[in-house]
Design a protein around this motif. Structure first.
Motif, PDB file in Angstrom:
ATOM      1  N   ARG A 146       0.266   4.284  -6.047  1.00 27.22           N
ATOM      2  CA  ARG A 146       1.670   4.701  -5.947  1.00 27.22           C
ATOM      3  C   ARG A 146       1.819   6.185  -6.259  1.00 27.22           C
ATOM      4  O   ARG A 146       2.618   6.880  -5.642  1.00 27.22           O
ATOM      5  N   GLY A 149       1.392   8.462  -3.460  1.00 27.27           N
ATOM      6  CA  GLY A 149       2.438   8.413  -2.442  1.00 27.27           C
ATOM      7  C   GLY A 149       2.372   7.198  -1.528  1.00 27.27           C
ATOM      8  O   GLY A 149       3.181   7.077  -0.610  1.00 27.27           O
ATOM      9  N   PHE A 150       1.423   6.309  -1.766  1.00 25.06           N
ATOM     10  CA  PHE A 150       1.412   5.055  -0.993  1.00 25.06           C
ATOM     11  C   PHE A 150       2.632   4.234  -1.383  1.00 25.06           C
ATOM     12  O   PHE A 150       2.965   4.144  -2.573  1.00 25.06           O
ATOM     13  N   ASN A 151       3.302   3.619  -0.406  1.00 24.88           N
ATOM     14  CA  ASN A 151       4.386   2.718  -0.772  1.00 24.88           C
ATOM     15  C   ASN A 151       3.786   1.384  -1.203  1.00 24.88           C
ATOM     16  O   ASN A 151       2.570   1.201  -1.201  1.00 24.88           O
ATOM     17  N   GLN A 154       1.554  -0.343   1.463  1.00 24.12           N
ATOM     18  CA  GLN A 154       0.352   0.461   1.730  1.00 24.12           C
ATOM     19  C   GLN A 154      -0.637   0.365   0.565  1.00 24.12           C
ATOM     20  O   GLN A 154      -1.846   0.299   0.771  1.00 24.12           O
TER      21      GLN A 154
END
Ligand SMILES: Nc1ncnc2c1ncn2[C@@H]1O[C@H](COP(=O)(O)OP(=O)(O)OP(=O)(O)O)[C@@H](O)[C@H]1O
Ligand SMILES: [Mg+2]
Lengths: 242, 246
Positions: A146, A149-151, A154
């Motif tokens: 997270r 920047g992975f949601n 993802q």
């Protein structure tokens, strides 16, 4: 000794060769494998969905803003819990009977009904295996994903699931083996699976030893084969253990 | 150091379940190029403060503005802003199933749509800078703690962040490995990276900190230049804290 061999030969002939009885066993085996295969597919689909709902709800609990979406999610999570409780809290034979005589009473396709019933049942166990696998991954993995920047999805897809697969494959394989053996109660709903086929032969020939032992040996051979596969799989996973 | 505000924190409050008040109203600004060192006793809210900056913890109240955008607004896509905020954890949190190179390139390739070769070139340059060029194909469990943390730092740098957040980056390391990680952080500071660092390394705070922030009871009790905080502390609790650790 000679007498024993002759006796064996004639028994073998009565139980398997006459009236092509071995073909009944083969058909039964086919049904057993069909039911197991489709139950496995259904089980995995349901298991993955429930595991995702449950672990997502748990993982996001502490950090969620109150919202309608969150409430709906809570409802979905509750439904999943009910599903798991009921399906794991009642005998699979009872579930099978209810499916055949109540829920899908209009269908006379026993193999189809059995596939669905065993699939729904297996899904409950698969769900908990996968959820356990997801929850056993250190939360730091999740936070690292997270923070880059992975949601949420993802992070699951690229970071959590690949690590989970390794952990849960052996357990899933065990569940599959258990399922294969469990389908032997399919005879309750007019499905001629391997067990039922053996039992029918026993009823016709009045000689229980051969057909039942033969059925047992076939199951044993299959289970040993899949256990062997699992062993290879586990060793592979261990060797690539990073 | 310019006066360009990168992160503005206003009235930040964080409550956990069970009546735990981790943050009780934090107001501060972090300027572009500034190195802010956060110190304070255990449980004072340092980690919570840091983790609220990139919304790893959702604030209970207050506002965080990053590059002019109120990221606490529910309509804001926080994932895009997190790409610009690198974070380094106490326990490294490298992905154990990926090589060092994959650890570093997965985010830029997946999220920034960088081509794999371009991402790998960048990753290798960063590895070179932290002296780990030869470990590109290693897996995390083949690295020492200090190496892991240096990799974690360059993994975050691969996203070309505008600020780096460090939560006790050297606390889990054997003493002989602390230096190599601090050196990388010092180099980063010299290059002008904006950094917020929670640490117990007072030497680091003195040497590269532009501002030291002392937290206690979920609040910033005193802040100022390292010189002011370490040589002329005013608050009694800060004095007591420094007395214990120096
Ligand atoms: N996820 C959580 N759930 C409940 N309480 C928490 C959680 N995270 C932190 N806290 C509590 O919030 C308070 C502040 O914790 P925090 O981790 O921010 O302190 P800290 O200053 O980083 O301490 P340390 O130096 O020990 O890391 C503590 O009382 C802690 O127990
Ligand atoms: Mg902390």
């Amino acid at each position: 000794m000679q007498a024993w061999i002759d006796n064996f030969k004639s028994e073998f002939d009565t139980n398997f060769i006459q009236e092509n009885r071995w073909q009944d066993l083969l058909k039964g085996l086919g049904n057993t494998l069909t039911i197991t295969f489709f139950a496995l597919l259904i089980g995995i689909v349901i298991g993955v969905i429930i595991a995702m709902v449950r672990s997502t709800y748990d993982k996001t609990q502490s950090n969620a803003r109150p919202s309608l979406r969150r409430k709906l999610f809570g409802v979905a999570n509750g439904l999943c819990k009910v599903y798991l409780t009921v399906l794991r809290g009642t005998p699979v034979v009872v579930q099978l009977l209810i499916f055949f005589f109540v829920i899908m009473a209009s269908s006379r396709n026993g193999v189809l009904v059995a596939s669905i019933a065993f699939g729904l049942n297996s899904g409950a166990y698969v769900a908990e295996i996968i959820r356990g696998g997801i929850m056993s991954i250190d939360n730091g993995q999740f936070e690292a994903g997270r923070s880059l920047g992975f949601n949420y999805l993802q992070t699951m897809q690229h970071i959590i699931i690949p690590q989970t697969v390794k952990n849960v494959l052996p357990s899933l394989m065990n569940e599959f083996i258990a399922l294969l053996k469990e389908t032997s109660v399919a005879g309750y709903v007019a499905v001629t699976d391997l067990t039922k086929a053996g039992n029918i032969i026993r009823g016709r020939t009045f000689s229980p030893f051969m057909p039942l032992i033969a059925v047992a040996l076939v199951y044993l051979a299959m289970v040993m084969f899949f256990s062997w596969l699992e062993g290879i799989l586990e060793r592979r996973l261990r060797n690539s253990d990073h | 150091m310019t006066t360009d505000v990168l992160i503005r924190v206003e009235g930040l409050v964080k409550h956990f379940g069970g009546g735990i008040h981790a943050l009780n109203g934090v107001d501060t600004e972090i300027h572009r190029g500034e190195v802010v060192v956060v110190i304070g006793p255990s449980g004072s809210g340092k980690s919570t403060f840091l983790r609220c900056l990139n919304l790893l913890e959702m604030p209970s109240a207050g506002r965080i503005t990053f590059e002019g955008v109120d990221i606490t607004d529910p309509r804001v896509n926080i994932n895009l802003h997190r790409q610009k905020m690198g974070m380094v954890f106490q326990h490294f949190n490298l992905f154990p199933n990926m090589t060092v190179l994959k650890n570093m390139t997965i985010a830029p390739v997946t999220l920034r749509k960088k081509s794999k070769p371009a991402a790998e070139i960048m990753a290798k340059q960063l590895l070179e800078r932290v002296g780990l060029s030869d470990r590109a194909d290693a897996y995390p469990n083949q690295l020492s703690g200090g190496q892991k943390q240096r990799i974690a730092i360059v993994r975050a740098l691969c996203m070309e962040p505008d600020v780096m957040l460090f939560d006790e980056p050297t606390s889990a390391l054997d003493p002989e490995m602390v230096g190599e990680v601090l050196d990388v952080m010092k180099q980063l500071a010299r290059e002008g990276m904006t950094m917020v660092v929670v640490t117990h390394e007072m030497g680091f705070a003195r040497e590269v900190g532009d501002r030291v922030m002392f937290m206690d009871g979920g609040k910033i009790i005193e802040e100022g230049t390292p010189e002011k905080i370490f040589e002329h502390p005013e608050n009694a609790r800060l004095k007591e804290f420094l007395g214990k650790i120096l």
